[in-house]
Design an enzyme around this catalytic site. Structure first.
Site, PDB file in Angstrom:
ATOM      1  N   SER A  84     -34.249   5.131 -51.744  1.00 17.86           N
ATOM      2  CA  SER A  84     -32.860   5.259 -51.301  1.00 17.86           C
ATOM      3  C   SER A  84     -32.690   6.622 -50.651  1.00 17.86           C
ATOM      4  CB  SER A  84     -31.928   5.153 -52.519  1.00 17.86           C
ATOM      5  OG  SER A  84     -30.643   5.646 -52.191  1.00 17.86           O
ATOM      6  N   GLY A 117     -31.905  -5.132 -47.064  1.00 18.63           N
ATOM      7  CA  GLY A 117     -32.740  -4.949 -48.258  1.00 18.63           C
ATOM      8  C   GLY A 117     -32.076  -5.555 -49.490  1.00 18.63           C
ATOM      9  N   HIS A 135     -36.476   1.171 -45.256  1.00 17.40           N
ATOM     10  CA  HIS A 135     -35.971   0.770 -43.935  1.00 17.40           C
ATOM     11  C   HIS A 135     -37.116   0.269 -43.050  1.00 17.40           C
ATOM     12  CE1 HIS A 135     -32.915   3.955 -45.109  1.00 17.40           C
ATOM     13  NE2 HIS A 135     -32.146   2.919 -44.854  1.00 17.40           N
ATOM     14  N   LEU A 169     -34.056   7.523 -42.635  1.00 17.77           N
ATOM     15  CA  LEU A 169     -34.890   6.352 -42.887  1.00 17.77           C
ATOM     16  C   LEU A 169     -36.089   6.668 -43.781  1.00 17.77           C
ATOM     17  CD1 LEU A 169     -34.768   4.859 -39.280  1.00 17.77           C
ATOM     18  CD2 LEU A 169     -33.207   4.469 -41.202  1.00 17.77           C
ATOM     19  N   GLN A 172     -16.912   2.866 -45.243  1.00 15.27           N
ATOM     20  CA  GLN A 172     -17.443   2.313 -46.491  1.00 15.27           C
ATOM     21  C   GLN A 172     -17.571   3.368 -47.585  1.00 15.27           C
ATOM     22  OE1 GLN A 172     -21.240   1.059 -44.406  1.00 15.27           O
ATOM     23  NE2 GLN A 172     -22.116   1.514 -46.402  1.00 15.27           N
ATOM     24  N   ASP A 190     -29.581  -3.365 -52.180  1.00 18.31           N
ATOM     25  CA  ASP A 190     -28.112  -3.446 -52.169  1.00 18.31           C
ATOM     26  C   ASP A 190     -27.744  -4.921 -52.285  1.00 18.31           C
ATOM     27  OD1 ASP A 190     -27.342  -0.634 -51.741  1.00 18.31           O
ATOM     28  OD2 ASP A 190     -28.550  -0.870 -49.948  1.00 18.31           O
TER      29      ASP A 190
HETATM   30  O1  PAF Z   1     -27.026  -0.615 -46.286  1.00 15.60           O
HETATM   31  C1  PAF Z   1     -26.615   0.212 -45.448  1.00 15.60           C
HETATM   32  O2  PAF Z   1     -27.326   1.140 -45.032  1.00 15.60           O
HETATM   33  C2  PAF Z   1     -25.189   0.090 -44.930  1.00 15.60           C
HETATM   34  O3  PAF Z   1     -24.326  -0.353 -45.909  1.00 15.60           O
HETATM   35  C3  PAF Z   1     -25.099  -0.801 -43.666  1.00 15.60           C
HETATM   36  C4  PAF Z   1     -25.477  -2.239 -43.958  1.00 15.60           C
HETATM   37  C5  PAF Z   1     -25.990  -0.244 -42.569  1.00 15.60           C
HETATM   38  C6  PAF Z   1     -23.650  -0.812 -43.158  1.00 15.60           C
HETATM   39  O4  PAF Z   1     -23.214   0.467 -42.835  1.00 15.60           O
END
Ligand code: PAF
Length: 282
Positions: free
Chosen positions: A187, A149, A37, A33, A61, A152
């Protein structure tokens, strides 16, 4: 701050809050974080009585050649940071708790319309992984509000569409990108950058600002995109895309229209892939 590692602990705590009539906010994260965040947590505190943050590095993902195994995992520091920000509950599940039949065998959610282009074209399967894990988190926590956020941006549109398409009674709140003094968007992946690369990476935001100025001055979209690509490549970036799109659905910009647009960039510096965007309103 309480901590839940299992679904049953999470559900028991949130159920108690619900019985007390409290409004619950969820901040989904993959951990490691930073100030970006924490701005989500602080926005959640403003609109909710209780804040849940999840930390889960979601395997579905990441593509096969992406950075899943080296993605920074810093749970103890994350827990300390969240407690300092007034988060009420940290949910940090193991992979088995999120994917009872294993990540490869999980039911998947595919959001249409906003996922095929840009990130979706360069990262096949990425948004199905994001939508699947976010839907599971929303189902487990059942928050009133979930916060994401704007950095993204395509992810944000995907989640908004997911919630609308499936009729989930949850408000999605978006929070502005937090930037370093240089303009570089915060990031977790910035830490892959060496010191020189970190300085260079600020060019992405400067380029977005130049793109916005070009569009506002009436330059054609293609010329703006081309100039931005050339500038980034000249500085050593490998550009995945530079695009000016309609902000509401990422469709191509309509010639002559300068309102409601967004500039988006994805580019690699060394082994690090960076994305950023900037709203353009002529
Ligand atoms: O943006 C992120 O950190 C991730 O894509 C999320 C939304 C937590 C899903 O894993």
């Amino acid at each position: 701050m309480q901590r839940a590692d299992s679904v049953s602990e999470l559900r028991a705590t949130v159920a108690e809050w619900r019985r007390a009539g409290l409004r619950v906010g969820l901040v989904p994260t993959m951990g490691n974080l930073h100030a970006g965040h924490f701005s989500l947590v602080s926005a959640a505190r403003e609109c909710c009585d209780r804040v849940v943050a999840s930390v889960f590095v979601n395997p579905t993902q990441f593509g096969p050649n992406e950075d899943f195994s080296r993605y920074p995992r810093t749970l103890d520091a994350d827990a300390q940071g969240l407690a300092g920000q007034g988060c009420d509950l940290l949910f940090a599940p193991a992979v088995e708790a999120m994917y009872p039949f294993g990540p490869g065998a999980a039911t998947q959610v595919e959001v249409k319309g906003v996922t095929e282009t840009l990130e979706g074209a360069f990262r096949p399967g990425h948004f199905a992984g994001v939508a699947t894990v976010v839907l599971r988190l929303l189902n487990l926590v059942q928050p009133d509000v979930a916060l994401f956020g704007r950095k993204d941006y395509q992810q944000l549109l995907t989640i908004r569409r997911l919630v609308t398409d499936l009729g989930l009674p949850i408000t999605i709140v978006d929070v502005p990108t937090v930037r370093e003094a240089s303009g570089l968007a915060m990031s977790s992946r910035n830490q892959y950058l060496g010191a020189d690369e970190r300085e260079q990476a600020a060019l992405i935001y400067a380029t977005l600002q130049r793109m916005r100025a070009g569009i506002v001055d009436g330059e054609p979209v293609e010329a703006v995109e081309r100039a931005a690509t050339v500038a980034l490549e000249a500085a050593g970036f490998r550009v995945d895309y530079v695009a000016v799109r309609q902000a509401d659905d990422l469709a191509p910009a309509v010639a002559g229209r300068r309102e409601g647009l967004i500039g988006l960039i994805a580019a690699r510096l060394g082994t690090t892939r960076l994305i950023d965007n900037l709203a353009i309103d002529g």
